[in-house]
Design an enzyme around this catalytic site. Sequence first.
Site, PDB file in Angstrom:
ATOM      1  N   GLU A 157      19.142  18.689  37.269  1.00 48.29           N
ATOM      2  CA  GLU A 157      18.176  19.664  36.743  1.00 48.29           C
ATOM      3  C   GLU A 157      16.726  19.335  37.071  1.00 48.29           C
ATOM      4  OE1 GLU A 157      19.078  19.874  32.613  1.00 48.29           O
ATOM      5  OE2 GLU A 157      18.150  17.935  32.186  1.00 48.29           O
ATOM      6  N   THR A 199      16.284  -0.539  41.019  1.00 45.36           N
ATOM      7  CA  THR A 199      15.019   0.034  41.482  1.00 45.36           C
ATOM      8  C   THR A 199      15.139   0.490  42.931  1.00 45.36           C
ATOM      9  OG1 THR A 199      13.757  -1.331  39.971  1.00 45.36           O
ATOM     10  CG2 THR A 199      12.573  -0.500  41.896  1.00 45.36           C
ATOM     11  N   GLN A 200      15.763  -0.340  43.756  1.00 51.73           N
ATOM     12  CA  GLN A 200      15.942   0.048  45.159  1.00 51.73           C
ATOM     13  C   GLN A 200      16.685   1.380  45.264  1.00 51.73           C
ATOM     14  OE1 GLN A 200      17.648  -2.923  47.781  1.00 51.73           O
ATOM     15  NE2 GLN A 200      16.964  -4.582  46.436  1.00 51.73           N
ATOM     16  N   ASP A 248       7.569  -5.489  28.240  1.00 55.64           N
ATOM     17  CA  ASP A 248       7.705  -5.153  26.815  1.00 55.64           C
ATOM     18  C   ASP A 248       6.506  -5.705  26.041  1.00 55.64           C
ATOM     19  OD1 ASP A 248      10.129  -4.252  27.622  1.00 55.64           O
ATOM     20  OD2 ASP A 248      11.334  -5.713  26.530  1.00 55.64           O
ATOM     21  N   CYS A 388       4.670  19.393   4.249  1.00 55.50           N
ATOM     22  CA  CYS A 388       5.379  20.649   4.508  1.00 55.50           C
ATOM     23  C   CYS A 388       6.575  20.819   3.574  1.00 55.50           C
ATOM     24  CB  CYS A 388       5.753  20.738   5.989  1.00 55.50           C
ATOM     25  SG  CYS A 388       5.964  22.433   6.544  1.00 55.50           S
ATOM     26  N   HIS A 514       0.844  19.777   8.813  1.00 59.87           N
ATOM     27  CA  HIS A 514       1.322  18.485   9.331  1.00 59.87           C
ATOM     28  C   HIS A 514       0.142  17.617   9.783  1.00 59.87           C
ATOM     29  CE1 HIS A 514       5.671  19.299   9.371  1.00 59.87           C
ATOM     30  NE2 HIS A 514       5.283  20.557   9.498  1.00 59.87           N
ATOM     31  N   GLU A 516       0.040  14.568  10.367  1.00 59.66           N
ATOM     32  CA  GLU A 516       0.420  13.523  11.333  1.00 59.66           C
ATOM     33  C   GLU A 516       0.142  13.936  12.776  1.00 59.66           C
ATOM     34  OE1 GLU A 516       2.469  15.444   9.659  1.00 59.66           O
ATOM     35  OE2 GLU A 516       4.352  15.848  10.703  1.00 59.66           O
TER      36      GLU A 516
HETATM   37  N1  GLN Z   1      11.666  24.567   6.055  1.00 61.40           N
HETATM   38  C1  GLN Z   1      10.358  24.741   5.537  1.00 61.40           C
HETATM   39  C2  GLN Z   1       9.711  26.033   6.034  1.00 61.40           C
HETATM   40  O1  GLN Z   1      10.144  26.603   6.990  1.00 61.40           O
HETATM   41  C3  GLN Z   1       9.487  23.555   5.861  1.00 61.40           C
HETATM   42  C4  GLN Z   1       9.178  23.418   7.294  1.00 61.40           C
HETATM   43  C5  GLN Z   1       8.628  22.071   7.663  1.00 61.40           C
HETATM   44  O2  GLN Z   1       8.727  21.124   6.888  1.00 61.40           O
HETATM   45  N2  GLN Z   1       8.068  21.936   8.844  1.00 61.40           N
HETATM   46  O3  GLN Z   1       8.742  26.481   5.471  1.00 61.40           O
END
Ligand code: GLN
Length: 540
Positions: A157, A199-200, A248, A388, A514, A516
Amino acid sequence: MRKKIPQNTKFIFVTGGVVSSLGKGIACASLGFLLKARGLKVTIVKMDPYLNVDPGTMSPYQHGEVYVTNDGAETDLDLGHYERFISEDMSQMNNVTTGQVYNTVISKERRGDYLGATVQVIPHITDEIKRRVIVVAEQTRVQVVLVEVGGTVGDIESLPFLESIRQFCLEAEPGNVITMHLTLVPYIETAGESKTKPTQHSVMRLREIGIQPDFLLCRCDRHLKRGIKEKIALFCNVRPERVIEAIDVSTIYEVPLNFAKQQVDEKIIQRLNLKTPAPDLAQLRKIVQKINKPDHKVTVAICGKYVKLRDAYKSIMESFTHAGVANNARVKLKWVDSEDVEEHGPEKYFADVCGILIPGGFGDRGIEGKLHAIRYAREKHLPFFGICLGLQCAVIEYARNVCKLKHANSLEFDPNTPYPVIHIMESQKSVKEMGGTMRLGVYPCVIKENSLASRVYRKERIYERHRHRYEINNEYRECLEKNGMVMSGLSPDGLLVEMIELKDHPYFIGCQFHPELKSRLTDPHPLFVNFIKAALKFCK
Ligand code: GLN
């Protein structure tokens, strides 16, 4: 019309060989970091050879985390690494999949754009792949575009992508394109030697396709002897000084330092005929030192349903590393399966942790366990952070156990609940298709004065990224507030609750977005930094 490759942009293509999981994403992000540190404007594109248009419809078990960009694209988790390393916001353009490429080509064919031609992989699919790389160069106006090709050389692919790179090398100005290949050089204990044959073979496959790598990045668990590097160079037709060790390391943030030690960035810019000053890596060195030797340590639990597959929480893990640096602490993550909590109760899992995080998720499996975890954190005054789905569960728990709304739930988990405290968003009601239809991307949020959220953010208005379909039901807002829950972040029109917290708790925060996705090594996210701060305080 075929697009011309711009002459004033440099391109670096990175392929992978032998096995997957060698850290191609981190390698690309690290090269990006070094080039940016040299003052160059850089962006990174990920090419994924699967047929899904984007990973949004894939299970976390298949794909790991779905990374969401500001502009609301659901993308590969490597884009998270790119953003974290080069501190540039990625967009929809930065992730190209086979699904997208075929989608475009087939739509054009249906419109009649190909004027009677037979539509084929070469040149139509390969042209579309090249066009997408060129568009990134044109629109971002960066000096260097790095392109990571997902998968491993030899996969059926990925062939159209490799063919496109071959054509790109031929069509671009000489000196404007570099190809790099990340490979594995395993140490075989019984032979007492690092082995070059995989690697080769991998490079042989590349050369059959017509790509001669300029650089080899050799993943290894120990230094490669000079003889080994020379052997690889000779057999793979690469200059010995361009055979680079990708050894590493204890933290991924050390990878740029390791590359810099071997002057990879210097060799790249020379090969691309660029002139830039050497990068100043003092800050990164300091951060890496702090990651490796912090003064404190703290354990927090992540209670979710994909805990056996940590890739599902990649950005959260990295955000904790960033927050650890900011708190001079090593953050140890205790992974707790919410179904186990459902079965054995919270005490067994959380008695020894200093905070609980409930991450995002979908579907009803493990929900009751999460509610137990939240109740435990709330009653024991243990720092709590809900993201969330984590916020939604915190609301359900509060509705049931404090507001006494028996069987309160989210309509996602129980369509017949008497108290739908979480319900589908108005804008989602008409949605029929699954792909790319959630509430996605960045939205503003107004922070309530004098709240914990305002002390954390020190801002009145924030911008965070979303990925969800459900939301707090406004009909229950008053009831929740009367009982002590604070709606500390709202959409500017006041209609959507984006953050919650509790009055009588030292640190209890939930957010519908989110955070993060926006934490950076050099700019850690305040919600993670303050959660860890609270956790350290709790366990003092
Ligand atoms: N399942 C929940 C929603 O759709 C939370 C989604 C999530 O945590 N990203 O609202």
